[in-house]
Design an enzyme around this catalytic site. Structure first.
Site, PDB file in Angstrom:
ATOM      1  N   ASP A  23       0.771  -1.291  -0.118  1.00  0.00           N
ATOM      2  CA  ASP A  23       0.095  -0.012   0.080  1.00  0.00           C
ATOM      3  C   ASP A  23       0.772   1.432  -0.150  1.00  0.00           C
ATOM      4  O   ASP A  23       0.352   2.465   0.477  1.00  0.00           O
ATOM      5  CB  ASP A  23      -1.077   0.099   1.240  1.00  0.00           C
ATOM      6  CG  ASP A  23      -0.170  -0.261   2.706  1.00  0.00           C
ATOM      7  OD1 ASP A  23       1.149  -0.324   2.461  1.00  0.00           O
ATOM      8  OD2 ASP A  23      -0.894   0.146   3.564  1.00  0.00           O
ATOM      9  N   GLU A  83      28.273  16.265 -20.443  1.00  0.00           N
ATOM     10  CA  GLU A  83      26.930  16.696 -20.785  1.00  0.00           C
ATOM     11  C   GLU A  83      26.453  18.191 -20.431  1.00  0.00           C
ATOM     12  O   GLU A  83      26.397  18.321 -19.131  1.00  0.00           O
ATOM     13  CB  GLU A  83      25.838  15.572 -20.451  1.00  0.00           C
ATOM     14  CG  GLU A  83      24.458  15.936 -20.821  1.00  0.00           C
ATOM     15  CD  GLU A  83      23.682  14.611 -20.538  1.00  0.00           C
ATOM     16  OE1 GLU A  83      24.048  14.126 -19.706  1.00  0.00           O
ATOM     17  OE2 GLU A  83      22.555  14.451 -21.243  1.00  0.00           O
ATOM     18  N   GLU A  88      26.338  15.692 -25.255  1.00  0.00           N
ATOM     19  CA  GLU A  88      27.050  14.959 -24.321  1.00  0.00           C
ATOM     20  C   GLU A  88      27.817  13.700 -25.071  1.00  0.00           C
ATOM     21  O   GLU A  88      27.581  12.613 -25.103  1.00  0.00           O
ATOM     22  CB  GLU A  88      25.750  14.174 -23.488  1.00  0.00           C
ATOM     23  CG  GLU A  88      24.659  13.735 -24.571  1.00  0.00           C
ATOM     24  CD  GLU A  88      23.674  12.822 -23.561  1.00  0.00           C
ATOM     25  OE1 GLU A  88      24.121  12.002 -22.599  1.00  0.00           O
ATOM     26  OE2 GLU A  88      22.418  13.370 -23.386  1.00  0.00           O
ATOM     27  N   HIS A 121      19.801  15.123 -27.522  1.00  0.00           N
ATOM     28  CA  HIS A 121      18.578  14.956 -27.360  1.00  0.00           C
ATOM     29  C   HIS A 121      17.828  16.159 -26.932  1.00  0.00           C
ATOM     30  O   HIS A 121      18.535  16.992 -25.839  1.00  0.00           O
ATOM     31  CB  HIS A 121      18.136  13.815 -26.620  1.00  0.00           C
ATOM     32  CG  HIS A 121      18.506  13.805 -24.942  1.00  0.00           C
ATOM     33  ND1 HIS A 121      17.712  14.373 -23.962  1.00  0.00           N
ATOM     34  CD2 HIS A 121      19.842  13.305 -24.644  1.00  0.00           C
ATOM     35  CE1 HIS A 121      18.652  14.337 -22.928  1.00  0.00           C
ATOM     36  NE2 HIS A 121      19.577  13.591 -23.241  1.00  0.00           N
ATOM     37  N   ASP A 156      19.926  17.931 -17.170  1.00  0.00           N
ATOM     38  CA  ASP A 156      20.627  16.486 -17.726  1.00  0.00           C
ATOM     39  C   ASP A 156      21.964  16.791 -17.716  1.00  0.00           C
ATOM     40  O   ASP A 156      22.287  17.134 -18.760  1.00  0.00           O
ATOM     41  CB  ASP A 156      19.841  16.060 -18.714  1.00  0.00           C
ATOM     42  CG  ASP A 156      20.402  14.735 -19.167  1.00  0.00           C
ATOM     43  OD1 ASP A 156      21.056  13.967 -18.542  1.00  0.00           O
ATOM     44  OD2 ASP A 156      20.030  14.088 -20.488  1.00  0.00           O
ATOM     45  N   TYR A 159      34.143   5.383 -24.153  1.00  0.00           N
ATOM     46  CA  TYR A 159      33.946   4.421 -23.193  1.00  0.00           C
ATOM     47  C   TYR A 159      34.970   3.214 -23.488  1.00  0.00           C
ATOM     48  O   TYR A 159      34.659   2.677 -24.639  1.00  0.00           O
ATOM     49  CB  TYR A 159      32.469   3.838 -22.975  1.00  0.00           C
ATOM     50  CG  TYR A 159      31.537   4.990 -22.763  1.00  0.00           C
ATOM     51  CD1 TYR A 159      31.258   5.554 -21.656  1.00  0.00           C
ATOM     52  CD2 TYR A 159      31.111   5.832 -24.064  1.00  0.00           C
ATOM     53  CE1 TYR A 159      30.388   6.504 -21.382  1.00  0.00           C
ATOM     54  CE2 TYR A 159      30.047   6.824 -23.839  1.00  0.00           C
ATOM     55  CZ  TYR A 159      29.735   7.120 -22.570  1.00  0.00           C
ATOM     56  OH  TYR A 159      29.069   8.160 -22.328  1.00  0.00           O
ATOM     57  N   HIS A 205      23.583   3.026 -18.661  1.00  0.00           N
ATOM     58  CA  HIS A 205      22.406   3.511 -17.769  1.00  0.00           C
ATOM     59  C   HIS A 205      22.623   2.846 -16.145  1.00  0.00           C
ATOM     60  O   HIS A 205      21.824   2.490 -15.622  1.00  0.00           O
ATOM     61  CB  HIS A 205      21.317   3.111 -18.395  1.00  0.00           C
ATOM     62  CG  HIS A 205      20.718   4.061 -19.372  1.00  0.00           C
ATOM     63  ND1 HIS A 205      19.833   3.659 -20.178  1.00  0.00           N
ATOM     64  CD2 HIS A 205      21.232   5.126 -19.602  1.00  0.00           C
ATOM     65  CE1 HIS A 205      19.752   4.779 -21.341  1.00  0.00           C
ATOM     66  NE2 HIS A 205      20.595   5.787 -20.742  1.00  0.00           N
ATOM     67  N   ASP A 230      25.989  11.317 -13.833  1.00  0.00           N
ATOM     68  CA  ASP A 230      25.000  11.943 -14.898  1.00  0.00           C
ATOM     69  C   ASP A 230      23.856  12.038 -13.855  1.00  0.00           C
ATOM     70  O   ASP A 230      22.914  11.005 -13.542  1.00  0.00           O
ATOM     71  CB  ASP A 230      24.724  10.973 -15.965  1.00  0.00           C
ATOM     72  CG  ASP A 230      23.721  11.364 -16.833  1.00  0.00           C
ATOM     73  OD1 ASP A 230      22.856  12.467 -16.570  1.00  0.00           O
ATOM     74  OD2 ASP A 230      23.799  10.909 -18.000  1.00  0.00           O
ATOM     75  N   HIS A 278      26.778   6.079 -27.819  1.00  0.00           N
ATOM     76  CA  HIS A 278      25.257   6.737 -28.056  1.00  0.00           C
ATOM     77  C   HIS A 278      25.315   7.823 -28.622  1.00  0.00           C
ATOM     78  O   HIS A 278      26.201   8.510 -29.463  1.00  0.00           O
ATOM     79  CB  HIS A 278      24.780   6.842 -26.722  1.00  0.00           C
ATOM     80  CG  HIS A 278      25.801   7.733 -25.836  1.00  0.00           C
ATOM     81  ND1 HIS A 278      25.918   9.158 -25.869  1.00  0.00           N
ATOM     82  CD2 HIS A 278      26.873   7.697 -24.837  1.00  0.00           C
ATOM     83  CE1 HIS A 278      26.891   9.675 -24.944  1.00  0.00           C
ATOM     84  NE2 HIS A 278      27.554   8.695 -24.456  1.00  0.00           N
ATOM     85  N   ARG A 331      32.111  10.985 -20.128  1.00  0.00           N
ATOM     86  CA  ARG A 331      30.917  11.612 -20.756  1.00  0.00           C
ATOM     87  C   ARG A 331      31.015  13.167 -20.092  1.00  0.00           C
ATOM     88  O   ARG A 331      31.002  13.161 -19.027  1.00  0.00           O
ATOM     89  CB  ARG A 331      29.604  10.831 -20.589  1.00  0.00           C
ATOM     90  CG  ARG A 331      28.538  11.616 -21.182  1.00  0.00           C
ATOM     91  CD  ARG A 331      27.237  10.957 -21.429  1.00  0.00           C
ATOM     92  NE  ARG A 331      26.663  10.764 -20.393  1.00  0.00           N
ATOM     93  CZ  ARG A 331      26.369   9.314 -19.678  1.00  0.00           C
ATOM     94  NH1 ARG A 331      27.364   8.298 -20.146  1.00  0.00           N
ATOM     95  NH2 ARG A 331      25.795   8.999 -18.525  1.00  0.00           N
ATOM     96  N   HIS A 368      14.269  13.114 -21.807  1.00  0.00           N
ATOM     97  CA  HIS A 368      14.468  12.647 -23.195  1.00  0.00           C
ATOM     98  C   HIS A 368      13.216  13.542 -23.792  1.00  0.00           C
ATOM     99  O   HIS A 368      12.097  12.804 -23.625  1.00  0.00           O
ATOM    100  CB  HIS A 368      14.317  11.315 -23.557  1.00  0.00           C
ATOM    101  CG  HIS A 368      15.822  10.779 -22.958  1.00  0.00           C
ATOM    102  ND1 HIS A 368      15.985   9.377 -22.663  1.00  0.00           N
ATOM    103  CD2 HIS A 368      17.079  11.273 -22.683  1.00  0.00           C
ATOM    104  CE1 HIS A 368      17.150   9.210 -22.510  1.00  0.00           C
ATOM    105  NE2 HIS A 368      18.068  10.373 -22.394  1.00  0.00           N
TER     106      HIS A 368
HETATM  107  N1  GLY Z   1      20.613  10.936 -18.323  1.00  0.00           N
HETATM  108  C1  GLY Z   1      20.227  10.462 -19.689  1.00  0.00           C
HETATM  109  C2  GLY Z   1      21.026  11.028 -20.950  1.00  0.00           C
HETATM  110  O1  GLY Z   1      21.996  11.508 -20.654  1.00  0.00           O
HETATM  111  O2  GLY Z   1      20.512  10.922 -21.767  1.00  0.00           O
HETATM  112 MN    MN Z   2      21.106  13.335 -21.830  1.00  0.00          MN
HETATM  113 MN    MN Z   3      22.344  12.491 -18.915  1.00  0.00          MN
END
Ligand code: GLY
Ligand code: MN
Ligand code: MN
Length: 446
Positions: free
Chosen positions: A42, A416, A392, A359, A276, A396, A248, A265, A355, A414, A366
Site C-alpha cells: 500500500d 553533458e 553529451e 537529445h 540533464d 567508453y 545506464h 549523470d 550513444h 561523458r 528525453h
Molecule cells: N541522463 C540520460 C541521458 O543523458 O540521456
Molecule cells: Mn542526456
Molecule cells: Mn544525462
C-alpha cells in the site's frame, strides 16, 4: 528559503488556447492525468504527473481528465476539468485536494466537475462531435475508456444521437508545442541547471577514495532538494571506474577506488522541468595522464559541437563534427588503428562513442519533439531559437576491451551540458558545474 519562479497560470491558459486553435472543427480532445503507481503493497512511488497533461493544465493531481472543446464559435466552454472531489477523510490521510471550485478559480478552467460526474457531464460534450483527439502513445487504459464512452454514445444512435467517428492522435501537436520553450520555461530551466550544477560541484567536493557511490548520490539529492528541486529528473548515475562503461548504471552500490574516474549523470526537476548534466572526474582529485588525455579529447569535441549551435544547424551535422574529431583523436592516440581516411568514412569512433550526441530537453529528460526534417534523413531538423538540447559526447573503454593498450582500459568519460538555441547562436544553461581539468582539480582540492 529559496523561492523559485513557477509558470504563471496565464501561460497554461494560453497553451490550451494555442492547442485548441490546432484542433479540427467540431472536435474534443481528452487528455488524462497520471496515475499513482504502487511501489509495494500500500505504498506508492512519488507521484509524477503526465507531462502532456501538466503542460496544458499545471494541475498536479492524479486521475484527472482534461476536455478541450472546439465547437461552434459561440460556445463559451472550451476547457473542462474532471478531478477528484474534496473529501475530508481522504484529505486528512493523504493530503489536500484542489476540488472543483478552486480548479475553476485558480487554474482558469471554464468548468470543472468531479470524476463521479464524468458519465453525466462528459458524454454530452463528446456527443455530436466529429472527432476525438487523444494521446495514443500512453495509457492504454485511458484509450480503452474513451472507446467505451464512444460505445456508450452509439447505443443511443436510434434516437438520432451521433458519436464521433474519427479518433485522432494529438501527441504530435503537443510534442511540437513542447519543443519550443517560452521565456518563462527557460527561466525555470536556467534555475534547475544552476541547482544541478551546484549538486555536481558538491559531489566533486565530497568524493573521497573509500566512499561508496550511493554516498555521493545522497550528496546530489541533498543539494537538489535543499534548493527546491525536490526530486531528481531521472535516477542518478554515479559510476566509479569501469561502471562508467555501463551507460545506464544506477546500482550505485560500489566503493570508489583510488586512481579511478567517477562519472556522474544527474539532474534535478523543478516545476516539472529537467536538467540533464554529466561530469566525470578523478576519485582522488587528480587526473592521471591517460585520464586527462581522454577527458580533454571529449571536452574539446563537446566545445566544438556547442560552438556550432545556431538556428539552421542540425543534430546530424553536430554528430558529423564530433565523430570526425573523436575518430581523428582516437587514431592519433593509437586506440583506433588502420587508415585514417577509411576510419573517418566508417565513423570508427562509434566503437567508443556508443550513444547519440544529444537529445531535446524540457519537461521530460528525453523530451518530445521530432528530430527529423519531413521526408529527409535522420536528425536533419533545423534548429530554431527556443529549442533546448543536451550535448553529451563520451568515450567508453571498458576493462574487457583487449584491443587497446592496458593503460586506457577502464576509462569512461561523458561530459553533458544543456544548451539553448538563441537567435544568434546558443546559450549554455550549464554554467556552474566545473568542467575544465583545472577547474575540477581546483574544486576538489578544497
Ligand atoms: N541522463 C540520460 C541521458 O543523458 O540521456
Ligand atoms: Mn542526456
Ligand atoms: Mn544525462
Amino acid at each position: 528559503m529559496i523561492k523559485h519562479t513557477l509558470l504563471p497560470v496565464a501561460e497554461f491558459y494560453q497553451r490550451r488556447n494555442d492547442f485548441i486553435a490546432q484542433m479540427p472543427e467540431n472536435s474534443i480532445a481528452l487528455i488524462s492525468a497520471g496515475k499513482e503507481v504502487t511501489r509495494s503493497n500500500d505504498t506508492e512511488y512519488p507521484f509524477c504527473q503526465s507531462k502532456h497533461f501538466y503542460y496544458l493544465t499545471g494541475f498536479n493531481e492524479p486521475d484527472a481528465i482534461l476536455a478541450l472543446i472546439k465547437g461552434d464559435k459561440s460556445a463559451s466552454v472550451r476547457s473542462v476539468l474532471f478531478s477528484r472531489e474534496k473529501d475530508s477523510l481522504q484529505e486528512v490521510w493523504h493530503g489536500r485536494r484542489v476540488g472543483q471550485k478552486q480548479a475553476i478559480e485558480v487554474y482558469k478552467f471554464d468548468n470543472c466537475f468531479s470524476l463521479a460526474e464524468v458519465n453525466e457531464q462528459l458524454l454530452p460534450l463528446i456527443t455530436g462531435k466529429t472527432a476525438v483527439l487523444i494521446c495514443q502513445h500512453e495509457q492504454n487504459e485511458f484509450q480503452q475508456q474513451v472507446l467505451n464512452w464512444l460505445a456508450e454514445i452509439r447505443k443511443a444512435a436510434r434516437t438520432g444521437v451521433k458519436a464521433p467517428t474519427t479518433l485522432i492522435d494529438c501527441s504530435g501537436i503537443l510534442n511540437e508545442m513542447r519543443l519550443h520553450k517560452s521565456n518563462a520555461e527557460l527561466d525555470i530551466m536556467r534555475q534547475v541547471n544552476i541547482i544541478s550544477g551546484a549538486a555536481h560541484q558538491r559531489a566533486m567536493q565530497q568524493t573521497k577514495t573509500g566512499k561508496f557511490e550511493y554516498q555521493i548520490e545522497a550528496e546530489l539529492l541533498h543539494e537538489f532538494a535543499t534548493n527546491g528541486a525536490r526530486y531528481p529528473a531521472y535516477s542518478s548515475i554515479v559510476a566509479g571506474g569501469d561502471n562508467a562503461n555501463i551507460l545506464h548504471y544506477t546500482d550505485n552500490d560500489e566503493v570508489l577506488n583510488n586512481g579511478d574516474l567517477l562519472l556522474i549523470d544527474a539532474g534535478g526537476e523543478l516545476a516539472g522541468y529537467a536538467a540533464d548534466i554529466t561530469r566525470t572526474f578523478p576519485v582522488n582529485g587528480k587526473f592521471s595522464p591517460e585520464q586527462s588525455t581522454i577527458y580533454q579529447l571529449v571536452l574539446d569535441s563537446q566545445n566544438l559541437a556547442i560552438a556550432a549551435i545556431k538556428p539552421g544547424q542540425t543534430l546530424a551535422e553536430l554528430n558529423r563534427i564530433v565523430c570526425n574529431f573523436l575518430t581523428e583523436g582516437l587514431y592519433d592516440l593509437g586506440i583506433l588503428k588502420g587508415n585514417l581516411t577509411v576510419l573517418l568514412a566508417q565513423r570508427a569512433c562509434k566503437k567508443y562513442f556508443i550513444h547519440g550526441l544529444g537529445h531535446w530537453l524540457g519537461l521530460d529528460v528525453h523530451d518530445v519533439g521530432d528530430y527529423h526534417a519531413s521526408s529527409k534523413r535522420e536528425q536533419l531538423r533545423a534548429f530554431v531559437a527556443g529549442m533546448v538540447m543536451t550535448i553529451e559526447p563520451g568515450i567508453y573503454i571498458p576493462n574487457s576491451d583487449k584491443s587497446v593498450d592496458e593503460k586506457w582500459r577502464g576509462i569512461g568519460v561523458r561530459i553533458e551540458d544543456n544548451i539553448l538555441v538563441t537567435a544568434t547562436g546558443f546559450e549554455n544553461l550549464t554554467v556552474n558545474a566545473p568542467k575544465t581539468i583545472a577547474d575540477i582539480e581546483a574544486v576538489m582540492a578544497h
